[in-house]
Design a protein around this motif. Structure first.
Motif, short mmCIF file in Angstrom:
data_model
loop_
_atom_site.label_atom_id
_atom_site.label_comp_id
_atom_site.label_asym_id
_atom_site.label_seq_id
_atom_site.Cartn_x
_atom_site.Cartn_y
_atom_site.Cartn_z
N VAL A 123 5.00 -26.02 -81.03
CA VAL A 123 5.10 -24.60 -80.72
C VAL A 123 6.26 -24.38 -79.75
O VAL A 123 7.17 -23.58 -79.99
CB VAL A 123 3.78 -24.07 -80.13
CG1 VAL A 123 3.96 -22.63 -79.64
CG2 VAL A 123 2.68 -24.14 -81.16
N ILE A 124 6.22 -25.12 -78.67
CA ILE A 124 7.29 -25.02 -77.68
C ILE A 124 8.63 -25.44 -78.27
O ILE A 124 9.65 -24.79 -78.09
CB ILE A 124 6.95 -25.91 -76.45
CG1 ILE A 124 5.66 -25.44 -75.78
CG2 ILE A 124 8.13 -25.91 -75.47
CD1 ILE A 124 5.79 -24.34 -74.78
N VAL A 126 9.70 -25.50 -81.41
CA VAL A 126 10.26 -24.57 -82.37
C VAL A 126 10.81 -23.33 -81.67
O VAL A 126 11.87 -22.81 -82.01
CB VAL A 126 9.19 -24.17 -83.43
CG1 VAL A 126 9.69 -23.01 -84.27
CG2 VAL A 126 8.86 -25.35 -84.31
N LEU A 127 10.10 -22.90 -80.66
CA LEU A 127 10.57 -21.71 -79.94
C LEU A 127 11.88 -21.98 -79.22
O LEU A 127 12.69 -21.09 -79.04
CB LEU A 127 9.51 -21.26 -78.93
CG LEU A 127 8.33 -20.52 -79.54
CD1 LEU A 127 7.30 -20.23 -78.46
CD2 LEU A 127 8.79 -19.22 -80.17
N GLY A 128 12.07 -23.22 -78.82
CA GLY A 128 13.29 -23.54 -78.09
C GLY A 128 14.48 -23.72 -79.01
O GLY A 128 15.61 -23.81 -78.55
N ASN A 129 14.24 -23.74 -80.27
CA ASN A 129 15.29 -24.09 -81.22
C ASN A 129 15.36 -23.08 -82.36
O ASN A 129 14.61 -23.13 -83.31
CB ASN A 129 14.99 -25.50 -81.76
CG ASN A 129 16.02 -25.94 -82.78
OD1 ASN A 129 16.97 -25.21 -83.07
ND2 ASN A 129 15.82 -27.12 -83.30
N HIS A 130 16.29 -22.18 -82.24
CA HIS A 130 16.37 -21.09 -83.21
C HIS A 130 16.96 -21.54 -84.54
O HIS A 130 16.81 -20.89 -85.56
CB HIS A 130 17.20 -19.95 -82.62
CG HIS A 130 16.80 -18.61 -83.11
ND1 HIS A 130 16.56 -17.56 -82.27
CD2 HIS A 130 16.55 -18.14 -84.34
CE1 HIS A 130 16.22 -16.50 -82.97
NE2 HIS A 130 16.21 -16.83 -84.24
#
Lengths: 141, 141
Positions: A123-124, A126-130
């Motif tokens: 979750v973290i 994926v959110l950090g990597n657009h």
DNA sequence: CTTGAAGCTCTAGTTACTAGAGATCCTATG
DNA sequence: CATAGGATCTCTAGTAACTAGAGCTTCAAG
């Protein structure tokens, strides 16, 4: 004649919201009782129901204002109302498309979560990597 | 080191929005150049990209704040991040369902519009009459 | 006649920004 | 080196569509 509480119950619009609509001129100023309390008739109730329904449909208040002014002139051609509804439909479709891609991505994120520690939480990550996502162009809109 | 303009270009977040994020404590206070202009490093850029992406996904800023504080502690279990994402997924699905019923109703309204005058305009008529619609219970939510 | 619910006005807060004014700084060109 | 322009600074206020709260008055039931 009904007071604001009854009107609220009848239409499902909260009391402060009714007063707010009056304040911004979406509802005409209500008549008052001897004790200065607002009194409403069936016309007001219909007008408020109209607003309520249009809000439910996602119309912004400005469009509703326009729609109301149209409905006050029944002999005009209805092209304007049509345009407003059509614009709304476009935006609803767009919102649906966006949300569906977001839904996919959230599902993907959650499916990958192994319930470990933050350091390997997808979750973290994926959110950090657009780069890795499906809706890259949405931001540009 | 990049200035706020470059950071904005790199992340797609507008300049006033970056300053706003700093103001509300979502981004740490940026270092300043001799002439008092904000300077950013790669870390800041990653943090902002994270925020940007999460916003695109529909996370409210408070959830993002929580997510960021989680990602600052990589040794913790990731249950909390999972909960946030799951909550978000539920709300996305709900929004999609609502919008789809609104889409149907708008399509129906428009299909019935005979382009006559306001007095027989289905758009106005349907909006004035909540009984006939498909999403009667949405207002209650 | 009293008491408690419902109504009144007014201000301020919410979310996530956006816009504008007026001042300062940085950079490229003459 | 001077200067013109774009970029940046701070600060305030505005947006949409309400919502919450304080402190007061009015209405209806017992």
């Amino acid at each position: 004649m009904l007071n604001i509480g009854k009107l609220s119950a009848a239409t499902g619009v909260k009391i402060p919201t009714i007063r707010y609509y009056e304040q911004i001129g979406l509802l005409p100023e209500a008549g008052r009782s001897a004790g200065n309390q607002r009194q409403y008739d069936v016309k007001s109730q219909e007008r408020l129901a109209f607003i309520r329904h249009a809000r439910d449909l996602g119309f912004p208040l400005d469009d509703i204002r326009e729609l109301l002014s149209l409905s006050d002139r029944p002999d005009m051609p209805c092209g304007a109302a049509d345009v407003i509804a059509r614009r709304q439909l476009v935006s609803v479709r767009d919102r649906i498309a966006r949300l569906q891609s977001l839904q996919l991505e959230l599902e993907r994120m959650l499916a990958q979560c192994a319930h470990g520690t933050i350091s390997d939480c997808k979750v973290i990550e994926v959110l950090g990597n657009h780069q890795c996502c499906l809706h890259a162009d949405h931001g540009a809109a």
